[in-house]
Design a protein around this motif. Structure first.
Motif, PDB file in Angstrom:
ATOM      1  N   CYS A  47       0.799  -1.231   0.000  1.00 11.21           N
ATOM      2  CA  CYS A  47       0.000   0.000   0.000  1.00 11.21           C
ATOM      3  C   CYS A  47       0.828   1.277   0.000  1.00 11.21           C
ATOM      4  O   CYS A  47       0.584   2.188  -0.797  1.00 11.21           O
ATOM      5  N   THR A  48       1.817   1.368   0.897  1.00 12.74           N
ATOM      6  CA  THR A  48       2.519   2.640   1.100  1.00 12.74           C
ATOM      7  C   THR A  48       3.261   3.166  -0.129  1.00 12.74           C
ATOM      8  O   THR A  48       3.376   4.394  -0.276  1.00 12.74           O
ATOM      9  N   PRO A  49       3.780   2.328  -1.038  1.00 13.21           N
ATOM     10  CA  PRO A  49       4.452   2.902  -2.215  1.00 13.21           C
ATOM     11  C   PRO A  49       3.537   3.790  -3.059  1.00 13.21           C
ATOM     12  O   PRO A  49       4.016   4.707  -3.731  1.00 13.21           O
ATOM     13  N   TYR A  50       2.230   3.518  -3.037  1.00 13.81           N
ATOM     14  CA  TYR A  50       1.306   4.348  -3.812  1.00 13.81           C
ATOM     15  C   TYR A  50       1.243   5.769  -3.263  1.00 13.81           C
ATOM     16  O   TYR A  50       1.002   6.717  -4.011  1.00 13.81           O
ATOM     17  N   ILE A  51       1.451   5.911  -1.961  1.00 14.66           N
ATOM     18  CA  ILE A  51       1.495   7.245  -1.363  1.00 14.66           C
ATOM     19  C   ILE A  51       2.711   7.997  -1.883  1.00 14.66           C
ATOM     20  O   ILE A  51       2.633   9.188  -2.232  1.00 14.66           O
ATOM     21  N   THR A  52       3.855   7.312  -1.955  1.00 18.28           N
ATOM     22  CA  THR A  52       5.078   7.934  -2.471  1.00 18.28           C
ATOM     23  C   THR A  52       4.890   8.387  -3.914  1.00 18.28           C
ATOM     24  O   THR A  52       5.284   9.495  -4.287  1.00 18.28           O
ATOM     25  N   VAL A  53       4.274   7.547  -4.743  1.00 13.64           N
ATOM     26  CA  VAL A  53       4.023   7.896  -6.146  1.00 13.64           C
ATOM     27  C   VAL A  53       3.118   9.127  -6.225  1.00 13.64           C
ATOM     28  O   VAL A  53       3.393  10.072  -6.983  1.00 13.64           O
ATOM     29  N   PHE A  54       2.062   9.150  -5.422  1.00  8.71           N
ATOM     30  CA  PHE A  54       1.121  10.281  -5.422  1.00  8.71           C
ATOM     31  C   PHE A  54       1.829  11.575  -5.026  1.00  8.71           C
ATOM     32  O   PHE A  54       1.671  12.616  -5.675  1.00  8.71           O
ATOM     33  N   ALA A  95       7.767   9.141  -9.313  1.00  5.04           N
ATOM     34  CA  ALA A  95       6.496   9.533  -9.913  1.00  5.04           C
ATOM     35  C   ALA A  95       6.081   8.616 -11.053  1.00  5.04           C
ATOM     36  O   ALA A  95       4.910   8.605 -11.442  1.00  5.04           O
ATOM     37  N   THR A  96       7.039   7.850 -11.593  1.00  8.97           N
ATOM     38  CA  THR A  96       6.734   7.029 -12.764  1.00  8.97           C
ATOM     39  C   THR A  96       6.464   5.563 -12.435  1.00  8.97           C
ATOM     40  O   THR A  96       5.820   4.864 -13.211  1.00  8.97           O
ATOM     41  N   THR A  97       6.958   5.088 -11.289  1.00  6.48           N
ATOM     42  CA  THR A  97       6.746   3.685 -10.926  1.00  6.48           C
ATOM     43  C   THR A  97       7.072   3.479  -9.450  1.00  6.48           C
ATOM     44  O   THR A  97       7.718   4.329  -8.828  1.00  6.48           O
ATOM     45  N   ARG A  98       6.639   2.367  -8.896  1.00  5.03           N
ATOM     46  CA  ARG A  98       6.956   2.053  -7.494  1.00  5.03           C
ATOM     47  C   ARG A  98       8.345   1.419  -7.433  1.00  5.03           C
ATOM     48  O   ARG A  98       8.614   0.434  -8.120  1.00  5.03           O
ATOM     49  N   LEU A  99       9.211   1.996  -6.628  1.00 10.05           N
ATOM     50  CA  LEU A  99      10.571   1.492  -6.502  1.00 10.05           C
ATOM     51  C   LEU A  99      11.156   1.894  -5.156  1.00 10.05           C
ATOM     52  O   LEU A  99      10.549   2.664  -4.405  1.00 10.05           O
ATOM     53  N   TYR A 100      12.352   1.363  -4.882  1.00  6.72           N
ATOM     54  CA  TYR A 100      13.072   1.677  -3.648  1.00  6.72           C
ATOM     55  C   TYR A 100      14.509   2.012  -4.016  1.00  6.72           C
ATOM     56  O   TYR A 100      15.148   1.281  -4.777  1.00  6.72           O
ATOM     57  N   PHE A 101      15.008   3.110  -3.491  1.00  2.90           N
ATOM     58  CA  PHE A 101      16.350   3.541  -3.826  1.00  2.90           C
ATOM     59  C   PHE A 101      17.404   2.804  -2.997  1.00  2.90           C
ATOM     60  O   PHE A 101      17.167   2.445  -1.840  1.00  2.90           O
ATOM     61  N   VAL A 102      18.553   2.613  -3.618  1.00  3.46           N
ATOM     62  CA  VAL A 102      19.741   2.120  -2.925  1.00  3.46           C
ATOM     63  C   VAL A 102      20.653   3.326  -2.751  1.00  3.46           C
ATOM     64  O   VAL A 102      20.996   3.996  -3.731  1.00  3.46           O
ATOM     65  N   SER A 103      21.037   3.623  -1.521  1.00  2.00           N
ATOM     66  CA  SER A 103      21.799   4.840  -1.253  1.00  2.00           C
ATOM     67  C   SER A 103      22.969   4.546  -0.332  1.00  2.00           C
ATOM     68  O   SER A 103      22.961   3.567   0.426  1.00  2.00           O
ATOM     69  N   LYS A 104      23.975   5.408  -0.383  1.00  2.00           N
ATOM     70  CA  LYS A 104      25.114   5.260   0.514  1.00  2.00           C
ATOM     71  C   LYS A 104      24.662   5.459   1.951  1.00  2.00           C
ATOM     72  O   LYS A 104      23.741   6.222   2.240  1.00  2.00           O
TER      73      LYS A 104
END
Length: 260
Positions: A47-54, A95-104
């Protein structure tokens, strides 16, 4: 950066609170929903990734940056790699798709940004070849939960006019025996077009540039350009002999989309 005019400050005073309310209101909603989502689904986040996209789509609307997307994001769990020009990339890609970033790992300690990154499920890693086995295990856990992980192989941001040479270190994690046969890596090209008469590097954020002044400049701008996002065909890790070949192929795809 150009000086902000009186009318520019008016735009800042209008857009700034709207953007802040959207981002932090969305974050609060995400955290509250996560209190229910986590006990029920664990690492899965249905559910929560849709909030990030919005939030990210509407943040770009508030700023005024037009978003154009081409190609098709892969639907299955896997990895994405993209060129890196600005902090705006995070909003654009989310904004274009549900994803998770890899960061330092250092980003987790940054004021504000680190908190947002942790809340949205960012994977924090150390860019160290001695950590490859540990990173592979972490990636396997997240991919097993259906997550799509994105990282920037350039290792830093550019001025937006070029694609820097890719570093292959993070690609090594996908060659672990339990990942290599099932993982695909999808290259993604980002290309920013500055507003008319503006510096072509208008959206670039690199070197020792500060976040605050850059954000104010974008909010104050009387007009905006566009950003084009293109999803290339996914690359099967099993089809490549080593991480360097895979990194080079992804770089060539992204570079072609950036200059098209």
């Amino acid at each position: 950066m150009p000086a902000i005019t009186l009318s520019g400050w008016v735009r800042v005073c209008i857009k700034g609170p709207l953007l802040g309310g959207l981002v932090f209101g969305g974050l609060l909603t995400l955290l509250l929903l996560r209190l229910i989502e986590k006990p029920l689904f664990g690492a899965h986040r249905p559910c929560t990734p849709y909030i990030t996209v919005f939030v990210c789509r509407n943040a770009l609307r508030i700023i005024g940056l037009k978003l154009h997307s081409g190609g098709s994001p892969a639907k299955t769990a896997g990895a994405l790699v993209a060129n890196h020009s600005s902090w705006l990339d995070i909003f654009v890609l989310n904004a274009t798709t549900r994803l998770y970033f890899v960061s330092k790992s250092e980003v987790a300690a940054w004021p504000g940004i680190g908190w947002l990154a942790r809340a949205t499920g960012t994977v924090f890693i150390e860019r160290n070849r001695s950590k490859v086995a540990q990173q592979s295990e972490l990636f396997a856990q997240r991919l097993g939960a259906g997550h799509r992980l994105l990282f920037f192989p350039e290792g830093t941001s550019s001025d937006g006019l070029r694609v820097l040479p890719f570093k292959s270190s993070l690609f090594a994690a996908f060659f672990a025996p339990d990942l290599r046969g099932s993982i695909q890596v999808q290259p993604v090209s980002l290309r920013y077009t500055a507003p008319e008469h503006a510096d072509p590097r208008f959206y670039g954020w690199w070197g020792d540039m500060d976040f605050g002044p850059h954000l104010l400049m974008l909010l104050a701008a009387p007009q905006h350009g566009r950003v084009d996002v293109h999803y290339h065909a996914p690359l099967s890790v099993a089809s490549f002999e080593d991480r360097k070949t895979l990194a080079l192929t992804a770089e060539e795809a992204i570079r072609s989309g950036h200059t098209a």
